[in-house]
Design a protein around this motif. Structure first.
Motif, PDB file in Angstrom:
ATOM      1  N   MET A 194       0.717  -1.244  -0.045  1.00  0.00           N
ATOM      2  CA  MET A 194       0.047  -0.113  -0.117  1.00  0.00           C
ATOM      3  C   MET A 194       1.123   1.257  -0.085  1.00  0.00           C
ATOM      4  O   MET A 194       1.975   1.149   0.797  1.00  0.00           O
ATOM      5  CB  MET A 194      -0.982   0.183   1.142  1.00  0.00           C
ATOM      6  N   SER A 195       0.487   2.222  -0.797  1.00  0.00           N
ATOM      7  CA  SER A 195       1.420   3.434  -1.004  1.00  0.00           C
ATOM      8  C   SER A 195       1.201   4.269   0.342  1.00  0.00           C
ATOM      9  O   SER A 195       0.042   4.312   0.890  1.00  0.00           O
ATOM     10  CB  SER A 195       0.997   4.254  -2.289  1.00  0.00           C
ATOM     11  N   ASN A 196       2.182   5.090   0.664  1.00  0.00           N
ATOM     12  CA  ASN A 196       2.362   5.970   1.716  1.00  0.00           C
ATOM     13  C   ASN A 196       2.741   7.095   1.258  1.00  0.00           C
ATOM     14  O   ASN A 196       4.099   7.447   0.985  1.00  0.00           O
ATOM     15  CB  ASN A 196       3.134   5.421   2.743  1.00  0.00           C
ATOM     16  N   ARG A 197       1.828   8.279   1.004  1.00  0.00           N
ATOM     17  CA  ARG A 197       2.493   9.538   0.437  1.00  0.00           C
ATOM     18  C   ARG A 197       1.778  10.707   1.105  1.00  0.00           C
ATOM     19  O   ARG A 197       0.523  10.901   1.436  1.00  0.00           O
ATOM     20  CB  ARG A 197       1.746   9.697  -0.803  1.00  0.00           C
ATOM     21  N   GLU A 198       2.703  11.440   1.869  1.00  0.00           N
ATOM     22  CA  GLU A 198       2.344  12.276   2.964  1.00  0.00           C
ATOM     23  C   GLU A 198       3.576  13.289   3.184  1.00  0.00           C
ATOM     24  O   GLU A 198       4.600  12.988   2.915  1.00  0.00           O
ATOM     25  CB  GLU A 198       1.922  11.819   3.941  1.00  0.00           C
ATOM     26  N   LEU A 199       3.094  14.454   3.489  1.00  0.00           N
ATOM     27  CA  LEU A 199       4.052  15.766   3.865  1.00  0.00           C
ATOM     28  C   LEU A 199       4.060  15.548   5.254  1.00  0.00           C
ATOM     29  O   LEU A 199       3.000  15.875   6.063  1.00  0.00           O
ATOM     30  CB  LEU A 199       3.721  16.856   3.091  1.00  0.00           C
ATOM     31  N   VAL A 200       5.355  15.519   5.872  1.00  0.00           N
ATOM     32  CA  VAL A 200       5.710  15.908   7.134  1.00  0.00           C
ATOM     33  C   VAL A 200       6.175  17.178   7.325  1.00  0.00           C
ATOM     34  O   VAL A 200       7.389  17.387   6.827  1.00  0.00           O
ATOM     35  CB  VAL A 200       6.469  14.676   7.885  1.00  0.00           C
ATOM     36  N   VAL A 201       5.592  18.027   8.110  1.00  0.00           N
ATOM     37  CA  VAL A 201       6.156  19.643   8.174  1.00  0.00           C
ATOM     38  C   VAL A 201       6.986  19.616   9.484  1.00  0.00           C
ATOM     39  O   VAL A 201       6.382  19.283  10.705  1.00  0.00           O
ATOM     40  CB  VAL A 201       4.908  20.526   8.318  1.00  0.00           C
ATOM     41  N   LEU A 202       8.023  19.947   9.336  1.00  0.00           N
ATOM     42  CA  LEU A 202       9.167  19.976  10.459  1.00  0.00           C
ATOM     43  C   LEU A 202       9.201  21.218  10.693  1.00  0.00           C
ATOM     44  O   LEU A 202       9.530  21.611  12.070  1.00  0.00           O
ATOM     45  CB  LEU A 202      10.402  19.471   9.866  1.00  0.00           C
ATOM     46  N   GLY A 203       9.097  22.362  10.201  1.00  0.00           N
ATOM     47  CA  GLY A 203       9.336  23.642  10.397  1.00  0.00           C
ATOM     48  C   GLY A 203       8.761  24.760   9.342  1.00  0.00           C
ATOM     49  O   GLY A 203       8.867  24.159   8.297  1.00  0.00           O
ATOM     50  N   THR A 204       8.101  25.759   9.631  1.00  0.00           N
ATOM     51  CA  THR A 204       7.408  26.750   8.760  1.00  0.00           C
ATOM     52  C   THR A 204       7.941  28.149   9.090  1.00  0.00           C
ATOM     53  O   THR A 204       7.320  28.971   8.219  1.00  0.00           O
ATOM     54  CB  THR A 204       5.891  26.654   9.199  1.00  0.00           C
ATOM     55  N   LEU A 210       8.751  14.625   2.564  1.00  0.00           N
ATOM     56  CA  LEU A 210       7.981  13.902   1.698  1.00  0.00           C
ATOM     57  C   LEU A 210       8.003  12.391   1.784  1.00  0.00           C
ATOM     58  O   LEU A 210       9.002  11.836   1.362  1.00  0.00           O
ATOM     59  CB  LEU A 210       7.808  14.404   0.267  1.00  0.00           C
ATOM     60  N   ARG A 211       7.085  11.718   2.207  1.00  0.00           N
ATOM     61  CA  ARG A 211       6.937  10.288   2.278  1.00  0.00           C
ATOM     62  C   ARG A 211       6.405   9.831   0.841  1.00  0.00           C
ATOM     63  O   ARG A 211       5.105  10.164   0.691  1.00  0.00           O
ATOM     64  CB  ARG A 211       6.250   9.704   3.348  1.00  0.00           C
ATOM     65  N   TRP A 212       6.965   9.243  -0.086  1.00  0.00           N
ATOM     66  CA  TRP A 212       6.102   8.915  -1.213  1.00  0.00           C
ATOM     67  C   TRP A 212       6.749   7.299  -1.364  1.00  0.00           C
ATOM     68  O   TRP A 212       7.816   7.060  -2.051  1.00  0.00           O
ATOM     69  CB  TRP A 212       7.023   9.705  -2.415  1.00  0.00           C
ATOM     70  N   GLY A 258      -0.968  21.740 -12.312  1.00  0.00           N
ATOM     71  CA  GLY A 258      -1.859  20.535 -12.427  1.00  0.00           C
ATOM     72  C   GLY A 258      -1.341  19.561 -11.290  1.00  0.00           C
ATOM     73  O   GLY A 258      -1.663  18.168 -11.314  1.00  0.00           O
ATOM     74  N   VAL A 259      -0.549  19.839 -10.222  1.00  0.00           N
ATOM     75  CA  VAL A 259      -0.076  19.098  -9.133  1.00  0.00           C
ATOM     76  C   VAL A 259      -1.359  18.564  -8.412  1.00  0.00           C
ATOM     77  O   VAL A 259      -2.183  19.606  -7.927  1.00  0.00           O
ATOM     78  CB  VAL A 259       1.189  19.703  -8.446  1.00  0.00           C
ATOM     79  N   ASP A 260      -1.077  17.561  -7.608  1.00  0.00           N
ATOM     80  CA  ASP A 260      -2.153  17.011  -6.695  1.00  0.00           C
ATOM     81  C   ASP A 260      -1.569  17.927  -5.177  1.00  0.00           C
ATOM     82  O   ASP A 260      -2.696  18.417  -4.490  1.00  0.00           O
ATOM     83  CB  ASP A 260      -1.928  15.862  -6.302  1.00  0.00           C
ATOM     84  N   MET A 261      -0.471  18.102  -4.938  1.00  0.00           N
ATOM     85  CA  MET A 261      -0.223  19.010  -3.822  1.00  0.00           C
ATOM     86  C   MET A 261       0.990  19.945  -4.049  1.00  0.00           C
ATOM     87  O   MET A 261       2.268  19.610  -4.730  1.00  0.00           O
ATOM     88  CB  MET A 261       0.330  18.212  -2.572  1.00  0.00           C
ATOM     89  N   LEU A 262       0.652  21.234  -3.785  1.00  0.00           N
ATOM     90  CA  LEU A 262       1.625  22.256  -3.882  1.00  0.00           C
ATOM     91  C   LEU A 262       2.142  22.959  -2.601  1.00  0.00           C
ATOM     92  O   LEU A 262       1.244  23.502  -1.971  1.00  0.00           O
ATOM     93  CB  LEU A 262       1.361  23.502  -4.935  1.00  0.00           C
ATOM     94  N   VAL A 263       3.378  22.553  -2.274  1.00  0.00           N
ATOM     95  CA  VAL A 263       3.950  23.294  -0.986  1.00  0.00           C
ATOM     96  C   VAL A 263       4.715  24.650  -1.485  1.00  0.00           C
ATOM     97  O   VAL A 263       5.642  24.537  -2.322  1.00  0.00           O
ATOM     98  CB  VAL A 263       5.050  22.382  -0.301  1.00  0.00           C
ATOM     99  N   ILE A 264       4.369  25.602  -0.865  1.00  0.00           N
ATOM    100  CA  ILE A 264       4.959  27.034  -1.490  1.00  0.00           C
ATOM    101  C   ILE A 264       4.955  28.065  -0.342  1.00  0.00           C
ATOM    102  O   ILE A 264       4.216  28.204   0.677  1.00  0.00           O
ATOM    103  CB  ILE A 264       3.799  27.591  -2.633  1.00  0.00           C
ATOM    104  N   GLU A 265       5.895  28.717  -0.601  1.00  0.00           N
ATOM    105  CA  GLU A 265       6.249  29.790   0.400  1.00  0.00           C
ATOM    106  C   GLU A 265       5.126  30.996   0.255  1.00  0.00           C
ATOM    107  O   GLU A 265       4.913  31.413  -0.958  1.00  0.00           O
ATOM    108  CB  GLU A 265       7.481  30.332   0.290  1.00  0.00           C
ATOM    109  N   PRO A 313      -1.657  14.531   4.217  1.00  0.00           N
ATOM    110  CA  PRO A 313      -1.646  13.555   3.467  1.00  0.00           C
ATOM    111  C   PRO A 313      -1.934  14.217   1.812  1.00  0.00           C
ATOM    112  O   PRO A 313      -2.575  15.096   1.503  1.00  0.00           O
ATOM    113  CB  PRO A 313      -2.964  12.805   3.553  1.00  0.00           C
ATOM    114  N   VAL A 314      -1.191  13.437   0.823  1.00  0.00           N
ATOM    115  CA  VAL A 314      -1.411  13.877  -0.519  1.00  0.00           C
ATOM    116  C   VAL A 314      -2.768  13.433  -0.782  1.00  0.00           C
ATOM    117  O   VAL A 314      -3.070  12.280  -0.335  1.00  0.00           O
ATOM    118  CB  VAL A 314      -0.111  13.015  -1.543  1.00  0.00           C
ATOM    119  N   PRO A 315      -3.518  14.163  -1.615  1.00  0.00           N
ATOM    120  CA  PRO A 315      -4.875  13.711  -1.883  1.00  0.00           C
ATOM    121  C   PRO A 315      -5.069  12.548  -2.730  1.00  0.00           C
ATOM    122  O   PRO A 315      -4.007  12.107  -3.430  1.00  0.00           O
ATOM    123  CB  PRO A 315      -5.346  15.045  -2.727  1.00  0.00           C
ATOM    124  N   LYS A 316      -6.094  11.721  -2.607  1.00  0.00           N
ATOM    125  CA  LYS A 316      -6.143  10.416  -3.167  1.00  0.00           C
ATOM    126  C   LYS A 316      -6.258  10.731  -4.578  1.00  0.00           C
ATOM    127  O   LYS A 316      -6.484  12.033  -5.172  1.00  0.00           O
ATOM    128  CB  LYS A 316      -7.565   9.887  -2.784  1.00  0.00           C
TER     129      LYS A 316
END
Length: 304
Positions: A1-11, A27-29, A221-228, A299-302
């Motif tokens: 089973m895939s595991n795709r998620e972002l763990v935020v360590l500092g902002t 990023l766990r991918w 078109g990305v599923d997740m955008l992490v942006i400043e 979590p990265v969206p389904k």
């Protein structure tokens, strides 16, 4: 089973606060662990977030300002201390190679881990896996900066009802996936007869930059955008001057590019309340908005 998620360590951005550590994002991918822009204190944040050094397979630096790379010495030494058995690749702007060497060997330690430096010299693909490609694109900041995009290759989804109706079962299922067609009872069955397209997922990481073509190319078109989103709109002129974005500008990118989940981060210490970042973005972008908080997981969206 895939595991795709972002763990935020500092902002935080340049200055940490009582609630925000400097940058750090894992990023766990599936089997990959991409550590983006580890700032000062990242190793301790990993401990709090339950992230092991052995999860890291790649270190990706956007640029060589301290809040994006001063955690590198601790991470590098931890890889050896924990005897991480697999190679770890390090991607960073090639113009900063001397800075990376200084960070890598900032103090005396017993180097055991296999850290392989792969400096980024130009835009384009910089790494590939079995089912994905990692791209880099130039951004606009006072120092050379790259953003990153991880894209899963398109595939197919097998349709059980069509497989059963056409008599494709057992080893024939793998055979039709491998060869594109099989023969069942004298009849040719093509892969397109028993499957449908499955678009690959995608993730983009955009740090310190003003609006530029690279930002839109990474976010497309990305599923997740992490942006400043260092500033809010009243400081838009200052943001452009120092090479940063506002929450409103980040949301504009997400709206124009069809992003599914927008993750805002890298906040100036002048803003103690995160709510205005959400409000400003929501006025422009109608999709999912996450105002990143330290030690949270997104979590990265389904799949679509």
């Amino acid at each position: 089973m895939s595991n795709r998620e972002l763990v935020v360590l500092g902002t935080a951005s340049q200055v940490p606060t009582r609630r925000r550590a400097q940058n750090g994002y894992l990023l766990r991918w599936d089997g990959e662990g991409l550590l983006f822009d580890p700032g000062e204190g990242c190793q301790r944040q990993m401990l709090f977030a339950g992230v092991a050094a052995s999860e890291i397979t790649r270190i990706c630096l956007t640029h060589f300002h301290g809040d994006h790379c001063l955690g590198v010495p601790g991470i590098v030494q931890r890889l050896s201390l924990d005897r991480v058995p697999h190679p770890v690749r390090a991607h960073y702007p090639a113009s900063g190679q001397e800075y990376f060497r200084r960070l890598r060997y900032a103090t005396v330690f017993h180097e055991i881990a296999d850290l392989r430096e792969e400096p980024v010299e130009a835009e384009g693909p910089i790494a590939t896996g079995d089912s994905w490609t990692l791209h880099a694109r130039r951004l606009e900041h006072p120092v050379e900066s790259f953003g990153y995009r991880l894209t899963e290759h398109d595939g197919v989804r097998m349709l059980p009802d069509r497989l059963a109706a056409l008599g494709v079962s057992g080893p024939l299922v793998r055979a039709v996936q491998r060869d594109g067609a099989v023969t069942v009872d004298g009849r040719r069955v093509a892969l397109t007869d028993v499957s449908e397209p499955r678009p690959g997922q995608s993730f983009a990481f955009v740090m310190d930059t003003r609006l530029c073509d690279g930002v839109f190319a990474l976010a497309d078109g990305v599923d997740m955008l992490v942006i400043e989103s260092t500033f809010l709109e009243p400081e838009a002129a200052l943001a452009r001057q120092v090479g940063h974005l506002t929450a409103g500008q980040a949301a504009k990118v997400a709206a124009e590019c069809g992003v599914r989940t927008l993750v805002l981060t890298h906040f100036s210490q002048r803003y103690p309340d995160p709510q205005p970042f959400h409000d400003e973005a929501a006025a422009v972008f109608g999709g999912e908005i996450v105002v990143a908080a330290d030690l949270t997981t997104v979590p990265v969206p389904k799949r679509r």
